[in-house]
Design an enzyme around this catalytic site. Structure first.
Site, PDB file in Angstrom:
ATOM      1  N   CYS A  26      23.910  19.073 -80.790  1.00 55.02           N
ATOM      2  CA  CYS A  26      24.573  19.965 -81.742  1.00 55.02           C
ATOM      3  C   CYS A  26      25.581  19.114 -82.494  1.00 55.02           C
ATOM      4  O   CYS A  26      25.278  17.982 -82.859  1.00 55.02           O
ATOM      5  CB  CYS A  26      25.217  21.147 -81.018  1.00 55.02           C
ATOM      6  SG  CYS A  26      26.395  20.663 -79.735  1.00 55.02           S
TER       7      CYS A  26
ATOM      8  N   ARG B  53      24.059  23.223 -92.012  1.00 57.55           N
ATOM      9  CA  ARG B  53      24.539  21.926 -91.524  1.00 57.55           C
ATOM     10  C   ARG B  53      23.363  21.002 -91.216  1.00 57.55           C
ATOM     11  O   ARG B  53      23.392  19.819 -91.545  1.00 57.55           O
ATOM     12  CB  ARG B  53      25.422  22.111 -90.288  1.00 57.55           C
ATOM     13  CG  ARG B  53      26.757  22.781 -90.581  1.00 57.55           C
ATOM     14  CD  ARG B  53      27.598  22.939 -89.336  1.00 57.55           C
ATOM     15  NE  ARG B  53      28.072  21.657 -88.818  1.00 57.55           N
ATOM     16  CZ  ARG B  53      28.639  21.498 -87.621  1.00 57.55           C
ATOM     17  NH1 ARG B  53      28.757  22.546 -86.806  1.00 57.55           N
ATOM     18  NH2 ARG B  53      29.053  20.318 -87.231  1.00 57.55           N
TER      19      ARG B  53
END
Length: 278
Positions: A234, A178
């Site tokens: 995050c 990611r």
């Protein structure tokens, strides 16, 4: 360890009126599963805290997928769980400490110093044969008086203003694929905030799911030792919290959480996006 308590320690404290145990189990995409698990069984005396209903606010155009809740409403909720300045709070989950760390961070942010995360989580506790119950405890509400530690939180504007500034390090807590922009299963855009370094949040845990020792955390985060300021993010401000806790264990006191995180960053069209290695 300063922020982690062992299962054997908590076992010895069961029934202590000065300790509030918080069950934070939650599965992303299955918002009712944590409460259902709690109703089935939980550590004796534990109250349930819901990531999306209690530890997050309403979704808006900006702020990310798990925006911080209204701090007044959250403070009232904390009091309703029987928590005030005299109580020690121990949080646990079954997600490697991610949800429990969110509660840990939020209480620290509001000035509550006596808050800890249970090592290894619920399944390990149950597997060890320690007491579990389906009984929901009687809770006596208290008055929780927050003292906001604003220095623990970074806004989007602050992150943007500090991009590329010497001494400021951004830490991206998501999986490497990611971070690299190779895949994005949740958010509308792939990649990372320019200049960020990737420390996948599960790196603060050992192979058995136990938290690394303070010395191991120091080694894990050694590359950040010279930073003047560390801003951790995050996807939505939840799994960044274990990294914040790990950094605290490693002795870092210059750490902020960008609570909106990636899902907030990409909600602003003119914010830059990077892909690949930094």
């Amino acid at each position: 360890m300063e922020n982690i308590v062992s299962q054997s320690w908590l076992l010895g404290q069961l029934g202590d009126a000065n300790i509030v145990i918080a069950d934070c189990r939650f599965a992303l995409g299955k918002p009712d599963s944590g409460r259902e698990q709690y109703v089935q069984d939980h550590i004796e005396g534990a109250v349930y805290v819901d990531l999306e209903k209690d530890l997050s606010g309403a979704l808006m155009a900006h702020g990310g997928r798990h925006p911080l809740p209204d701090l007044g409403a959250f403070s009232i909720l904390v009091g309703s769980l029987g928590i005030d300045g005299t109580k020690t709070v121990v949080a646990y989950d079954d997600q490697g400490g991610a949800m429990a760390s969110r509660l840990w961070w939020m209480l620290k942010f509001l000035g509550h110093s006596e808050v800890y995360v249970l090592d290894q989580g619920y399944s390990a506790w149950k597997s060890a044969g320690y007491p579990v119950t389906a009984e929901v405890p009687a809770v006596f509400p208290r008055t929780f008086s927050p003292k906001v530690h604003r220095s623990m939180l970074a806004s989007m504007d602050e992150v943007k203003d500090k991009l590329g500034r010497p001494g400021v390090v951004l830490v991206d807590s998501r999986e490497e694929r990611r971070y690299l922009g190779l895949e994005e299963p949740i958010d509308a855009a792939a990649g990372h905030i320019p200049g960020a370094r990737n420390f996948f949040w599960k790196g603060v845990l050992g192979e058995n799911g136990a938290w690394l020792s303070a010395a191991e955390q120091e080694q894990h985060f050694a590359a950040l030792r010279d930073a003047d300021e560390i801003i951790v993010y995050c996807g939505s401000g939840v799994t960044a919290c274990p990294n914040v806790l790990g950094l605290s264990e490693a002795g870092f006191d210059n750490v902020k959480l960008y609570s909106g995180s990636w899902s907030d960053w990409i909600s602003w069209e003119d914010n830059p996006i990077a892909t690949g290695e930094e």
